[in-house]
Design a protein around this motif. Structure first.
Motif, PDB file in Angstrom:
ATOM      1  N   SER A  29       0.807  -1.222   0.000  1.00 52.70           N
ATOM      2  CA  SER A  29       0.000   0.000   0.000  1.00 52.70           C
ATOM      3  C   SER A  29       0.844   1.278   0.000  1.00 52.70           C
ATOM      4  CB  SER A  29      -0.953   0.008   1.195  1.00 52.70           C
ATOM      5  OG  SER A  29      -0.216  -0.007   2.405  1.00 52.70           O
ATOM      6  N   HIS A  30       2.012   1.238   0.639  1.00 48.12           N
ATOM      7  CA  HIS A  30       2.885   2.422   0.725  1.00 48.12           C
ATOM      8  C   HIS A  30       4.332   2.013   0.462  1.00 48.12           C
ATOM      9  CE1 HIS A  30      -0.539   4.522   2.183  1.00 48.12           C
ATOM     10  NE2 HIS A  30      -0.507   4.043   3.410  1.00 48.12           N
ATOM     11  N   PRO A  31       4.665   1.701  -0.788  1.00 49.76           N
ATOM     12  CA  PRO A  31       6.018   1.216  -1.082  1.00 49.76           C
ATOM     13  C   PRO A  31       7.125   2.211  -0.716  1.00 49.76           C
ATOM     14  CG  PRO A  31       4.772   1.562  -3.112  1.00 49.76           C
ATOM     15  CD  PRO A  31       3.838   1.772  -1.976  1.00 49.76           C
ATOM     16  N   GLU A  32       6.839   3.517  -0.815  1.00 52.45           N
ATOM     17  CA  GLU A  32       7.873   4.495  -0.469  1.00 52.45           C
ATOM     18  C   GLU A  32       8.193   4.459   1.030  1.00 52.45           C
ATOM     19  OE1 GLU A  32       3.962   6.117   0.231  1.00 52.45           O
ATOM     20  OE2 GLU A  32       4.800   5.295  -1.613  1.00 52.45           O
ATOM     21  N   MET A  33       7.200   4.220   1.862  1.00 53.55           N
ATOM     22  CA  MET A  33       7.432   4.111   3.296  1.00 53.55           C
ATOM     23  C   MET A  33       8.161   2.801   3.620  1.00 53.55           C
ATOM     24  SD  MET A  33       4.695   4.345   6.441  1.00 53.55           S
ATOM     25  CE  MET A  33       4.082   5.907   5.846  1.00 53.55           C
ATOM     26  N   PHE A  34       7.771   1.741   2.919  1.00 52.66           N
ATOM     27  CA  PHE A  34       8.411   0.441   3.131  1.00 52.66           C
ATOM     28  C   PHE A  34       9.897   0.520   2.799  1.00 52.66           C
ATOM     29  CE2 PHE A  34       9.734  -3.719   1.480  1.00 52.66           C
ATOM     30  CZ  PHE A  34       9.468  -4.512   2.578  1.00 52.66           C
ATOM     31  N   GLU A  35      10.255   1.233   1.750  1.00 51.64           N
ATOM     32  CA  GLU A  35      11.655   1.347   1.344  1.00 51.64           C
ATOM     33  C   GLU A  35      12.499   2.065   2.383  1.00 51.64           C
ATOM     34  OE1 GLU A  35      13.369  -0.030  -1.180  1.00 51.64           O
ATOM     35  OE2 GLU A  35      11.518  -1.115  -1.589  1.00 51.64           O
ATOM     36  N   ARG A  36      11.866   2.883   3.221  1.00 47.44           N
ATOM     37  CA  ARG A  36      12.609   3.592   4.264  1.00 47.44           C
ATOM     38  C   ARG A  36      12.901   2.717   5.471  1.00 47.44           C
ATOM     39  NH1 ARG A  36       8.980   8.427   5.226  1.00 47.44           N
ATOM     40  NH2 ARG A  36       7.850   8.029   3.323  1.00 47.44           N
ATOM     41  N   LEU A  37      12.275   1.562   5.556  1.00 49.11           N
ATOM     42  CA  LEU A  37      12.552   0.640   6.659  1.00 49.11           C
ATOM     43  C   LEU A  37      13.952   0.059   6.511  1.00 49.11           C
ATOM     44  CD1 LEU A  37       9.217  -1.354   6.834  1.00 49.11           C
ATOM     45  CD2 LEU A  37       9.989   0.426   8.396  1.00 49.11           C
ATOM     46  N   GLY A  38      14.468  -0.449   7.598  1.00 48.66           N
ATOM     47  CA  GLY A  38      15.794  -1.049   7.569  1.00 48.66           C
ATOM     48  C   GLY A  38      15.823  -2.332   6.759  1.00 48.66           C
ATOM     49  N   ALA A  39      17.031  -2.689   6.367  1.00 48.83           N
ATOM     50  CA  ALA A  39      17.219  -3.904   5.560  1.00 48.83           C
ATOM     51  C   ALA A  39      16.790  -5.153   6.316  1.00 48.83           C
ATOM     52  CB  ALA A  39      18.677  -4.019   5.135  1.00 48.83           C
ATOM     53  N   THR A  40      16.964  -5.164   7.619  1.00 54.98           N
ATOM     54  CA  THR A  40      16.612  -6.352   8.405  1.00 54.98           C
ATOM     55  C   THR A  40      15.115  -6.645   8.311  1.00 54.98           C
ATOM     56  OG1 THR A  40      18.427  -5.901   9.925  1.00 54.98           O
ATOM     57  CG2 THR A  40      16.710  -7.388  10.695  1.00 54.98           C
ATOM     58  N   ALA A  41      14.295  -5.622   8.422  1.00 57.91           N
ATOM     59  CA  ALA A  41      12.839  -5.808   8.345  1.00 57.91           C
ATOM     60  C   ALA A  41      12.431  -6.297   6.961  1.00 57.91           C
ATOM     61  CB  ALA A  41      12.120  -4.502   8.676  1.00 57.91           C
ATOM     62  N   ARG A  42      13.027  -5.718   5.917  1.00 58.60           N
ATOM     63  CA  ARG A  42      12.678  -6.129   4.553  1.00 58.60           C
ATOM     64  C   ARG A  42      13.135  -7.557   4.270  1.00 58.60           C
ATOM     65  NH1 ARG A  42      15.047  -1.309   1.234  1.00 58.60           N
ATOM     66  NH2 ARG A  42      16.610  -1.616   2.818  1.00 58.60           N
ATOM     67  N   MET A  43      14.324  -7.911   4.754  1.00 58.64           N
ATOM     68  CA  MET A  43      14.807  -9.287   4.564  1.00 58.64           C
ATOM     69  C   MET A  43      13.953 -10.273   5.348  1.00 58.64           C
ATOM     70  SD  MET A  43      18.928  -8.697   4.631  1.00 58.64           S
ATOM     71  CE  MET A  43      19.252 -10.422   4.890  1.00 58.64           C
ATOM     72  N   SER A  44      13.568  -9.897   6.553  1.00 58.76           N
ATOM     73  CA  SER A  44      12.722 -10.774   7.369  1.00 58.76           C
ATOM     74  C   SER A  44      11.408 -11.060   6.669  1.00 58.76           C
ATOM     75  CB  SER A  44      12.454 -10.137   8.734  1.00 58.76           C
ATOM     76  OG  SER A  44      13.643 -10.027   9.469  1.00 58.76           O
ATOM     77  N   LEU A  45      10.835 -10.029   6.052  1.00 58.94           N
ATOM     78  CA  LEU A  45       9.591 -10.230   5.307  1.00 58.94           C
ATOM     79  C   LEU A  45       9.813 -11.192   4.142  1.00 58.94           C
ATOM     80  CD1 LEU A  45       6.620  -9.607   4.801  1.00 58.94           C
ATOM     81  CD2 LEU A  45       7.366  -7.621   3.463  1.00 58.94           C
ATOM     82  N   GLY A  46      10.930 -11.054   3.468  1.00 56.32           N
ATOM     83  CA  GLY A  46      11.230 -11.966   2.361  1.00 56.32           C
ATOM     84  C   GLY A  46      11.326 -13.411   2.808  1.00 56.32           C
ATOM     85  N   TYR A  47      12.032 -13.653   3.907  1.00 59.37           N
ATOM     86  CA  TYR A  47      12.134 -15.017   4.439  1.00 59.37           C
ATOM     87  C   TYR A  47      10.768 -15.533   4.877  1.00 59.37           C
ATOM     88  CZ  TYR A  47      17.233 -15.012   4.459  1.00 59.37           C
ATOM     89  OH  TYR A  47      18.543 -15.000   4.090  1.00 59.37           O
ATOM     90  N   TYR A  48       9.996 -14.679   5.544  1.00 58.41           N
ATOM     91  CA  TYR A  48       8.676 -15.075   6.012  1.00 58.41           C
ATOM     92  C   TYR A  48       7.789 -15.470   4.838  1.00 58.41           C
ATOM     93  CZ  TYR A  48       3.953 -14.627   7.876  1.00 58.41           C
ATOM     94  OH  TYR A  48       2.654 -14.866   8.213  1.00 58.41           O
ATOM     95  N   GLU A  49       7.769 -14.645   3.789  1.00 60.26           N
ATOM     96  CA  GLU A  49       6.915 -14.943   2.639  1.00 60.26           C
ATOM     97  C   GLU A  49       7.377 -16.177   1.891  1.00 60.26           C
ATOM     98  OE1 GLU A  49       6.767 -11.127   0.624  1.00 60.26           O
ATOM     99  OE2 GLU A  49       4.741 -10.841   1.429  1.00 60.26           O
ATOM    100  N   ASN A  50       8.674 -16.418   1.857  1.00 64.07           N
ATOM    101  CA  ASN A  50       9.191 -17.630   1.224  1.00 64.07           C
ATOM    102  C   ASN A  50       8.730 -18.862   2.008  1.00 64.07           C
ATOM    103  OD1 ASN A  50      10.645 -19.150  -0.612  1.00 64.07           O
ATOM    104  ND2 ASN A  50      12.507 -19.071   0.604  1.00 64.07           N
ATOM    105  N   ASP A  51       8.854 -18.810   3.327  1.00 66.59           N
ATOM    106  CA  ASP A  51       8.396 -19.935   4.151  1.00 66.59           C
ATOM    107  C   ASP A  51       6.891 -20.117   4.049  1.00 66.59           C
ATOM    108  OD1 ASP A  51      10.979 -20.441   4.921  1.00 66.59           O
ATOM    109  OD2 ASP A  51      10.785 -19.546   6.912  1.00 66.59           O
ATOM    110  N   LYS A  52       6.159 -19.028   3.950  1.00 69.70           N
ATOM    111  CA  LYS A  52       4.699 -19.098   3.814  1.00 69.70           C
ATOM    112  C   LYS A  52       4.317 -19.786   2.510  1.00 69.70           C
ATOM    113  CE  LYS A  52       0.660 -16.060   3.689  1.00 69.70           C
ATOM    114  NZ  LYS A  52       0.193 -14.668   3.789  1.00 69.70           N
ATOM    115  N   GLN A  53       5.022 -19.457   1.442  1.00 72.81           N
ATOM    116  CA  GLN A  53       4.766 -20.080   0.146  1.00 72.81           C
ATOM    117  C   GLN A  53       5.054 -21.578   0.201  1.00 72.81           C
ATOM    118  OE1 GLN A  53       7.271 -18.624  -2.989  1.00 72.81           O
ATOM    119  NE2 GLN A  53       5.983 -19.480  -4.593  1.00 72.81           N
ATOM    120  N   ILE A  54       6.135 -21.943   0.836  1.00 67.72           N
ATOM    121  CA  ILE A  54       6.485 -23.364   0.972  1.00 67.72           C
ATOM    122  C   ILE A  54       5.432 -24.087   1.804  1.00 67.72           C
ATOM    123  CG2 ILE A  54       8.159 -24.954   2.000  1.00 67.72           C
ATOM    124  CD1 ILE A  54      10.338 -22.938   1.112  1.00 67.72           C
TER     125      ILE A  54
END
Length: 78
Positions: free
Chosen positions: A40-65
């Protein structure tokens, strides 16, 4: 060396890493809200730290599996 490890087999058979990841996946409302923020707010998401963005990536990968192994990944699913 990684190829050697990928071909290794344990005494009780080859490990199904995807199934193990699917079995331990748990829904996390914080990660779900972070995904909504990303969409919904990609510009705000991009301002978050790398750790939060990476954590979301791992979470979504595990969710898909987990979904591939038949787990209910929708709200209220376990």
């Amino acid at each position: 060396m990684n190829n050697n490890l990928n071909r290794s087999v344990f005494m009780d058979g080859k490990r199904d890493k995807g199934k193990m990841r699917a079995n331990v996946w748990q829904r996390d409302d914080r990660m779900e809200r972070l995904a909504v923020l990303r969409d919904s707010h990609p510009e705000m998401f991009e301002r978050l730290g790398a750790t939060a963005r990476m954590s979301l990536g791992y979470y979504e990968n595990d969710k898909q599996i987990a979904a591939q192994y038949g787990r209910d990944v929708n709200e209220g699913g376990k």
